[in-house]
Write an enzyme that holds these catalytic residues in place. Sequence first.
Site, PDB file in Angstrom:
ATOM      1  N   GLU A  10       1.423 -12.848 -11.777  1.00  8.50           N
ATOM      2  CA  GLU A  10       1.023 -12.207 -13.020  1.00  8.50           C
ATOM      3  C   GLU A  10       1.717 -12.935 -14.156  1.00  8.50           C
ATOM      4  O   GLU A  10       2.909 -13.262 -14.060  1.00  8.50           O
ATOM      5  CB  GLU A  10       1.427 -10.731 -13.023  1.00  8.50           C
ATOM      6  CG  GLU A  10       1.215 -10.025 -14.355  1.00  8.50           C
ATOM      7  CD  GLU A  10       1.710  -8.582 -14.331  1.00  8.50           C
ATOM      8  OE1 GLU A  10       1.721  -7.972 -13.236  1.00  8.50           O
ATOM      9  OE2 GLU A  10       2.096  -8.067 -15.399  1.00  8.50           O
TER      10      GLU A  10
ATOM     11  N   GLU B 206       4.046  -8.475 -24.256  1.00  8.38           N
ATOM     12  CA  GLU B 206       4.121  -7.029 -24.076  1.00  8.38           C
ATOM     13  C   GLU B 206       5.005  -6.470 -25.176  1.00  8.38           C
ATOM     14  O   GLU B 206       5.975  -7.101 -25.606  1.00  8.38           O
ATOM     15  CB  GLU B 206       4.709  -6.658 -22.716  1.00  8.38           C
ATOM     16  CG  GLU B 206       3.799  -6.869 -21.536  1.00  8.38           C
ATOM     17  CD  GLU B 206       4.448  -6.377 -20.259  1.00  8.38           C
ATOM     18  OE1 GLU B 206       4.136  -5.247 -19.833  1.00  8.38           O
ATOM     19  OE2 GLU B 206       5.260  -7.120 -19.684  1.00  8.38           O
TER      20      GLU B 206
END
Length: 286
Positions: free
Chosen positions: A165, A170
């Site tokens: 990933e 974020e």
Amino acid sequence: MLSFARLIPLAALLLPLVAQADPSTRPAADSLTIDEPGGVPAGYALKWSDEFDKAGLPDAHLWTYDTKANKHGWANHELQYYSDARPENSRVEDGNLIIEARKEDLSDKADWGGQHYTSARLLSKNTYAYGYVEVRAQLPCGLGVWPAIWQLPAMENMSWPDDGEIDIMEYVGWNPDMIYHTVHTGLYNHVKGTQKGILKTMPAVCGQWHTYSLLWTPDEIKEGIDGRYYYRFRNEGSGTGAWPFDRAHTLILNLAVGGDFGGKTGVDDSTMPWQFKIDYVRVYQK
């Protein structure tokens, strides 16, 4: 070579972007921190993009919606219901994609799982292996927000974290001056407390426009903000446990509500609705 992404299986989507470890418990990442000029590398050409210049729902030729876990709930104890082609939650207006999180119940939906918030999670239909990605975005402010620009392998029967990933960006409202750059692999992931990432200080970042970028090559991953790279993850050459990043990926744009990471200190309903705005998405390759 670009192709149309296959839908990622439910089992794969329940695990990625799970609750990140508390930053105070993350391993030291000094060796990952860099400060280098970024931008489109020499010899790279635009392969696909969305400038979000046509009002209405997002372009169905470029994007699809991930709603698979609505019925029984999303990972990390997130609180949102992800809608499908619902303009209240995802639309293009004034030249921007808007992903909007709202305080509401959609109990009339067959896949409603009892959630009291709605939002959207978009997956790119175009996939790519190696390249440069640039996304200009404005993050929402508010306790409980968790917007992300990230990607997963476009493959059937994905196994997380072994298949990898890449988290380009974020942000969580309870840590308002920080952007998270992270990767997860079989050897390096938050479940083991070995994930590889940095926190980039960005005072008052929410509510302001910034560009978030990724350069992904067979040798390394670099991520940055506003034309500079601040994070590097190298291919150490030890195998797929450390570097599974050799297959095509799907780009993901979503706005989660609360959860173990995003809602660590609660959710402030009074700041809703939240809008995660994206001016453009551009993918370049050699």
